[in-house]
Design an enzyme around this catalytic site. Structure first.
Site, PDB file in Angstrom:
ATOM      1  N   ASN A  18      20.123  48.115  57.722  1.00  0.00           N
ATOM      2  CA  ASN A  18      20.830  46.891  57.345  1.00  0.00           C
ATOM      3  C   ASN A  18      20.635  45.883  58.473  1.00  0.00           C
ATOM      4  O   ASN A  18      21.238  46.012  59.531  1.00  0.00           O
ATOM      5  CB  ASN A  18      22.321  47.222  57.146  1.00  0.00           C
ATOM      6  CG  ASN A  18      23.170  45.983  56.970  1.00  0.00           C
ATOM      7  OD1 ASN A  18      22.653  44.884  56.711  1.00  0.00           O
ATOM      8  ND2 ASN A  18      24.482  46.145  57.111  1.00  0.00           N
ATOM      9  N   TRP A  19      19.803  44.902  58.213  1.00  0.00           N
ATOM     10  CA  TRP A  19      19.486  43.924  59.274  1.00  0.00           C
ATOM     11  C   TRP A  19      20.586  42.878  59.449  1.00  0.00           C
ATOM     12  O   TRP A  19      20.527  42.064  60.363  1.00  0.00           O
ATOM     13  CB  TRP A  19      18.156  43.236  58.962  1.00  0.00           C
ATOM     14  CG  TRP A  19      16.965  44.054  59.371  1.00  0.00           C
ATOM     15  CD1 TRP A  19      16.945  45.387  59.693  1.00  0.00           C
ATOM     16  CD2 TRP A  19      15.616  43.591  59.512  1.00  0.00           C
ATOM     17  NE1 TRP A  19      15.672  45.786  60.011  1.00  0.00           N
ATOM     18  CE2 TRP A  19      14.834  44.688  59.911  1.00  0.00           C
ATOM     19  CE3 TRP A  19      14.993  42.354  59.328  1.00  0.00           C
ATOM     20  CZ2 TRP A  19      13.458  44.586  60.141  1.00  0.00           C
ATOM     21  CZ3 TRP A  19      13.630  42.253  59.549  1.00  0.00           C
ATOM     22  CH2 TRP A  19      12.878  43.362  59.955  1.00  0.00           C
ATOM     23  N   LYS A  20      21.546  42.859  58.542  1.00  0.00           N
ATOM     24  CA  LYS A  20      22.631  41.874  58.600  1.00  0.00           C
ATOM     25  C   LYS A  20      22.041  40.451  58.704  1.00  0.00           C
ATOM     26  O   LYS A  20      20.967  40.206  58.164  1.00  0.00           O
ATOM     27  CB  LYS A  20      23.580  42.188  59.758  1.00  0.00           C
ATOM     28  CG  LYS A  20      23.999  43.647  59.775  1.00  0.00           C
ATOM     29  CD  LYS A  20      25.117  43.916  60.711  1.00  0.00           C
ATOM     30  CE  LYS A  20      25.406  45.400  60.749  1.00  0.00           C
ATOM     31  NZ  LYS A  20      26.629  45.729  61.436  1.00  0.00           N
ATOM     32  N   HIS A 106      30.147  46.264  52.087  1.00  0.00           N
ATOM     33  CA  HIS A 106      30.076  46.506  53.536  1.00  0.00           C
ATOM     34  C   HIS A 106      31.362  45.989  54.173  1.00  0.00           C
ATOM     35  O   HIS A 106      31.928  44.975  53.735  1.00  0.00           O
ATOM     36  CB  HIS A 106      28.849  45.796  54.119  1.00  0.00           C
ATOM     37  CG  HIS A 106      28.575  46.192  55.538  1.00  0.00           C
ATOM     38  ND1 HIS A 106      29.312  45.708  56.597  1.00  0.00           N
ATOM     39  CD2 HIS A 106      27.668  47.057  56.072  1.00  0.00           C
ATOM     40  CE1 HIS A 106      28.866  46.250  57.721  1.00  0.00           C
ATOM     41  NE2 HIS A 106      27.866  47.075  57.424  1.00  0.00           N
ATOM     42  N   GLU A 108      31.894  44.353  56.716  1.00  0.00           N
ATOM     43  CA  GLU A 108      31.827  42.956  57.179  1.00  0.00           C
ATOM     44  C   GLU A 108      32.056  41.991  56.011  1.00  0.00           C
ATOM     45  O   GLU A 108      32.643  40.928  56.194  1.00  0.00           O
ATOM     46  CB  GLU A 108      30.490  42.706  57.897  1.00  0.00           C
ATOM     47  CG  GLU A 108      30.478  43.409  59.256  1.00  0.00           C
ATOM     48  CD  GLU A 108      29.108  43.786  59.773  1.00  0.00           C
ATOM     49  OE1 GLU A 108      28.093  43.308  59.241  1.00  0.00           O
ATOM     50  OE2 GLU A 108      29.060  44.592  60.732  1.00  0.00           O
ATOM     51  N   GLU A 176      31.150  54.539  56.362  1.00  0.00           N
ATOM     52  CA  GLU A 176      30.978  53.821  57.623  1.00  0.00           C
ATOM     53  C   GLU A 176      32.352  53.531  58.231  1.00  0.00           C
ATOM     54  O   GLU A 176      33.026  52.552  57.818  1.00  0.00           O
ATOM     55  CB  GLU A 176      30.275  52.489  57.386  1.00  0.00           C
ATOM     56  CG  GLU A 176      28.896  52.621  56.793  1.00  0.00           C
ATOM     57  CD  GLU A 176      28.049  51.407  57.125  1.00  0.00           C
ATOM     58  OE1 GLU A 176      27.027  51.582  57.789  1.00  0.00           O
ATOM     59  OE2 GLU A 176      28.419  50.286  56.740  1.00  0.00           O
ATOM     60  N   GLY A 182      28.553  49.128  65.219  1.00  0.00           N
ATOM     61  CA  GLY A 182      28.134  48.240  66.303  1.00  0.00           C
ATOM     62  C   GLY A 182      28.860  48.460  67.621  1.00  0.00           C
ATOM     63  O   GLY A 182      28.762  47.637  68.530  1.00  0.00           O
ATOM     64  N   SER A 221      26.763  53.173  64.348  1.00  0.00           N
ATOM     65  CA  SER A 221      26.157  53.509  65.643  1.00  0.00           C
ATOM     66  C   SER A 221      25.216  54.707  65.586  1.00  0.00           C
ATOM     67  O   SER A 221      25.166  55.516  66.524  1.00  0.00           O
ATOM     68  CB  SER A 221      27.251  53.726  66.702  1.00  0.00           C
ATOM     69  OG  SER A 221      27.964  52.523  66.915  1.00  0.00           O
ATOM     70  N   GLY A 242      22.523  49.901  61.293  1.00  0.00           N
ATOM     71  CA  GLY A 242      22.549  48.476  61.571  1.00  0.00           C
ATOM     72  C   GLY A 242      21.625  48.137  62.728  1.00  0.00           C
ATOM     73  O   GLY A 242      20.407  48.062  62.584  1.00  0.00           O
ATOM     74  N   GLY A 243      22.209  47.965  63.911  1.00  0.00           N
ATOM     75  CA  GLY A 243      21.475  47.489  65.081  1.00  0.00           C
ATOM     76  C   GLY A 243      20.155  48.197  65.345  1.00  0.00           C
ATOM     77  O   GLY A 243      19.137  47.548  65.619  1.00  0.00           O
TER      78      GLY A 243
HETATM   79  C1  PEP Z   1      26.244  48.822  59.638  1.00  0.00           C
HETATM   80  O1  PEP Z   1      26.710  47.725  59.862  1.00  0.00           O
HETATM   81  O2  PEP Z   1      25.999  49.162  58.464  1.00  0.00           O
HETATM   82  C2  PEP Z   1      25.991  49.700  60.774  1.00  0.00           C
HETATM   83  C3  PEP Z   1      25.975  50.977  60.543  1.00  0.00           C
HETATM   84  O3  PEP Z   1      25.818  49.099  61.992  1.00  0.00           O
HETATM   85  P1  PEP Z   1      25.441  49.832  63.377  1.00  0.00           P
HETATM   86  O4  PEP Z   1      24.404  50.890  63.084  1.00  0.00           O
HETATM   87  O5  PEP Z   1      24.915  48.742  64.250  1.00  0.00           O
HETATM   88  O6  PEP Z   1      26.693  50.458  63.888  1.00  0.00           O
END
Ligand code: PEP
Length: 260
Positions: A18-20, A106, A108, A176, A182, A221, A242-243
């Site tokens: 997920n590049w957000k 999600h 967010e 999640e 993050g 994470s 994500g990241g």
């Molecule tokens: C996400 O936002 O879906 C996520 C899992 O982010 P991260 O891996 O950066 O924690």
């Protein structure tokens, strides 16, 4: 392949990035490097791999990738197919651009845009109307975990967000924990196992064999350094990343957990 504990159904894992709200044209090279590495590995990677870039990049990524089987997804969709909704993206538009899935609910989106389970439920229906798989996110806040409410919160989100008559092909669940996204923090393996087992039981109770075969991703994470441990937990059928999905090196390091 991993086995779903509750039904011994073979499940092909999914690792989705997920590049957000990250990714200009220059970032395409990272996604294409993932596709190239998948092409080289061939059947050596026992998982489906997807990147969900910003909507601006879905079409170009779908057109340029695919050699290695990289799938492309959207990060959100509107509940309607078209209309006066400035700035929104319809599931049909994502499908038209080459996406095969869309993330919905999600945390967010739930926090930034006030998305409720009811709205997420409608977005799942929108995804299915357009022929997309819905990746449905659920997860507790730190306050809810500390109050011992994790299982209740996740069960309620699950029940409210997923419509009836879905299949293992049309829905993927992503657990999640909001506090793990993050932050570099992850739950203890036994805590992940407890939530994933509860999700599996609820999916089986509601959808029978389809629930037994549904993919349940862990997200929050995930990194190359913890992927093997997290992906080895019962009922964890892949990751939502994500990241670490922004860098081909890191994302491929996570995918390594599924190298034969
Ligand atoms: C996400 O936002 O879906 C996520 C899992 O982010 P991260 O891996 O950066 O924690």
């Amino acid at each position: 392949m991993t086995e779903a504990d509750a039904g011994a159904t073979p499940i092909r894992p999914l690792v989705a990035g997920n590049w957000k709200m990250n990714g200009l044209k220059a970032a395409l090279s990272e996604a294409l490097a993932v596709d190239e590495a998948l092409a080289e590995a061939g059947a050596g990677v026992a998982a489906d791999v997807m990147i969900c870039p910003p909507a601006t990049m879905v079409m170009v990524l779908a057109e340029l990738s695919g050699m290695g089987g990289l799938k492309v997804g959207g990060q959100d969709c509107h509940i309607n197919a078209a209309g006066a909704h400035t700035g929104d993206v319809a599931a049909e538009m994502l499908a038209d651009a080459g996406a095969s899935a869309v993330i919905v609910g999600h945390s967010e989106r739930r926090a930034d845009h006030g998305e409720t389970d009811r709205i997420v439920h409608q977005k799942v229906l929108a995804a299915h109307r357009a022929g997309l798989t819905a990746i449905v996110c659920v997860g507790e806040t730190i306050g809810q975990r500390q109050a011992g409410l994790t299982l209740d919160v996740v069960a309620r989100q699950l029940a409210g967000s997923i419509p009836d008559n879905v299949t293992a092909e049309t829905v993927v669940v992503a657990y999640e924990p909001v506090w793990a996204i993050g932050t570099g923090l992850t739950p203890r393996p036994e805590d992940v196992a407890e939530v994933h087992l509860m999700i599996r039981e609820r999916l089986c109770a509601r959808f029978g064999a389809e629930g037994a075969g549904m993919r349940i991703l862990y997200g929050g994470s995930v990194k190359p350094s913890n992927a093997v441990e997290l992906m080895g937990i019962a009922n964890v059928n892949g990751a939502l990343v994500g990241g670490a999905s922004l860098s081909a090196k890191d994302f491929l390091g996570i995918i390594e957990a599924y190298r034969d």
